[in-house]
Design an enzyme around this catalytic site. Structure first.
Site, mmCIF file in Angstrom:
data_model
loop_
_atom_site.group_PDB
_atom_site.id
_atom_site.type_symbol
_atom_site.label_atom_id
_atom_site.label_comp_id
_atom_site.label_asym_id
_atom_site.label_seq_id
_atom_site.Cartn_x
_atom_site.Cartn_y
_atom_site.Cartn_z
ATOM 1 N N HIS A 30 -9.295 1.237 4.829
ATOM 2 C CA HIS A 30 -7.934 1.482 5.564
ATOM 3 C C HIS A 30 -8.347 1.833 6.709
ATOM 4 O O HIS A 30 -8.986 2.756 6.375
ATOM 5 C CB HIS A 30 -6.775 1.821 4.239
ATOM 6 C CG HIS A 30 -6.032 2.403 4.866
ATOM 7 N ND1 HIS A 30 -5.140 2.783 6.058
ATOM 8 C CD2 HIS A 30 -4.942 0.902 4.731
ATOM 9 C CE1 HIS A 30 -4.208 1.971 6.233
ATOM 10 N NE2 HIS A 30 -3.339 1.054 5.346
ATOM 11 N N GLU A 45 -6.941 4.776 7.497
ATOM 12 C CA GLU A 45 -6.499 6.151 7.783
ATOM 13 C C GLU A 45 -7.898 6.294 6.841
ATOM 14 O O GLU A 45 -8.534 7.806 6.852
ATOM 15 C CB GLU A 45 -5.387 6.621 6.633
ATOM 16 C CG GLU A 45 -4.317 5.973 8.192
ATOM 17 C CD GLU A 45 -3.279 5.443 7.049
ATOM 18 O OE1 GLU A 45 -2.694 5.542 5.448
ATOM 19 O OE2 GLU A 45 -2.520 4.702 7.612
ATOM 20 N N GLY A 70 2.522 1.819 10.562
ATOM 21 C CA GLY A 70 3.184 2.927 10.756
ATOM 22 C C GLY A 70 3.862 2.952 11.703
ATOM 23 O O GLY A 70 4.858 4.249 11.571
ATOM 24 N N LYS A 90 0.021 4.366 -0.075
ATOM 25 C CA LYS A 90 -0.237 5.491 0.204
ATOM 26 C C LYS A 90 -0.279 6.310 -0.417
ATOM 27 O O LYS A 90 -0.224 7.146 -1.766
ATOM 28 C CB LYS A 90 -0.466 4.987 1.537
ATOM 29 C CG LYS A 90 -0.370 4.373 2.596
ATOM 30 C CD LYS A 90 0.213 4.931 4.139
ATOM 31 C CE LYS A 90 0.261 3.630 4.970
ATOM 32 N NZ LYS A 90 0.018 3.678 5.919
ATOM 33 N N ASN A 140 0.949 -1.288 0.024
ATOM 34 C CA ASN A 140 0.131 0.182 -0.437
ATOM 35 C C ASN A 140 0.714 1.012 0.102
ATOM 36 O O ASN A 140 1.284 1.152 0.884
ATOM 37 C CB ASN A 140 -1.096 -0.120 1.336
ATOM 38 C CG ASN A 140 -1.620 1.022 1.195
ATOM 39 O OD1 ASN A 140 -1.734 2.259 0.481
ATOM 40 N ND2 ASN A 140 -1.860 1.506 2.725
ATOM 41 N N GLU A 168 -5.596 -5.374 10.233
ATOM 42 C CA GLU A 168 -4.712 -4.196 10.933
ATOM 43 C C GLU A 168 -4.486 -3.262 11.675
ATOM 44 O O GLU A 168 -5.613 -2.527 11.838
ATOM 45 C CB GLU A 168 -4.287 -3.587 9.387
ATOM 46 C CG GLU A 168 -4.309 -3.741 8.091
ATOM 47 C CD GLU A 168 -3.778 -2.839 7.035
ATOM 48 O OE1 GLU A 168 -2.597 -2.561 6.464
ATOM 49 O OE2 GLU A 168 -4.254 -1.576 6.688
ATOM 50 N N SER A 210 3.725 -2.090 10.790
ATOM 51 C CA SER A 210 4.253 -2.191 10.818
ATOM 52 C C SER A 210 5.437 -4.057 10.023
ATOM 53 O O SER A 210 6.070 -4.724 10.681
ATOM 54 C CB SER A 210 4.975 -2.261 11.752
ATOM 55 O OG SER A 210 4.959 -0.819 12.030
#
Ligand code: PEP
Length: 247
Positions: free
Chosen positions: A99, A101, A176, A14, A12, A170, A212
């Site tokens: 996701h 985010e 991250g 991003k 991904n 996730e 991560s």
């Protein structure tokens, strides 16, 4: 009977990249993909403007590509949205939906995420439905409740639809942050997700872990029985790092 699921390692990107850097990254992936073990599918989810570049560079390679989001709508007056049919025009195989985010920064609800998964399926895409708890939710022992709430409207799409999706677990606190769930923590949640899928007749759906993931922790995560691969953010931006995870 043991049914072995294909491993999927998906990047991904991003909101990273530009034409020049992408060209190097995509060339590196093409060059290295051949040495990845058979039975492992590689894929990258790139920003919308670079789908044409990715499809051109990856065409005929062992690396599939997809988008990081898809509209729940088929077409019309939805400024800024990108439909599943548009993604198919660029031969996308996958679309991330939900996701963390998107959920946290854009207020996407569980219902909207399920509607996006449905729209992706209607266009012939494989939606990768992302779920995961925040640190506060984990500390409050709400992990399973959160995952079940997030999955419920997706499971309500029915077995035929759900058998065509991919799920990515996730934990938000691991995305991250450099802090990965231990293989045992991840496996516990993956097993619960597997049970929920099994209950509607979709027990062989791929369940990816994300948060991560890097070469140093990939093998121990992939050794877990219900972890079928990874969704990789930061480490997917360098071809050698991404390929090392898949290797
Ligand atoms: C992600 O973006 O889905 C992700 C897991 O990011 P990272 O690998 O950087 O934690």
């Amino acid at each position: 009977m043991t049914i072995s699921r294909t491993r999927l390692v998906m990047g991904n990107w991003k909101m990273h990249g530009n034409l020049a850097d992408n060209a190097k990254l995509l060339a590196g992936l093409c060059a290295g993909a051949g040495s990845i073990a058979a039975g492992t599918q590689l894929a990258v989810c790139v920003p919308f403007p670079y789908l044409a570049q990715a499809s051109e560079a990856l065409k005929g390679s062992a690396v599939a590509w997809g988008a990081q989001d898809v509209s729940a709508q088929a077409q019309g007056a939805f400024t800024g949205e990108v439909s599943g049919a548009m993604l198919k025009d660029f031969a996308c195989r996958y679309a991330l939906v939900g996701h963390s985010e998107r959920r946290s920064l854009h207020g996407e609800s569980d219902q909207l995420v399920a509607a996006k998964a449905k729209a992706a399926l209607a266009s012939g895409l494989t939606p990768v439905v992302c779920v995961g708890e925040s640190l506060a939710e984990r500390d409050a022992n709400q992990v399973m409740a959160v995952i079940q709430r997030q999955l419920a409207p997706v499971l309500a799409l029915g077995a035929e639809a759900v058998n065509k999706i991919v799920v990515a677990y996730e934990p938000v606190w691991a995305i991250g942050t450099g802090r990965t769930a231990t293989p045992e923590q991840a496996q516990e949640v993956h097993a619960a997700i597997r049970a929920a899928l099994q209950a509607i007749g979709a027990g062989q759906v791929q369940i990816l872990y994300g948060g991560s993931v890097k070469a140093a922790n990939a093998a121990s995560l992939f050794a877990m029985p219900d972890i079928d691969g990874a969704l990789v953010g930061g480490a997917s931006l360098v071809a050698e790092d991404f390929l090392a995870i898949a290797a």
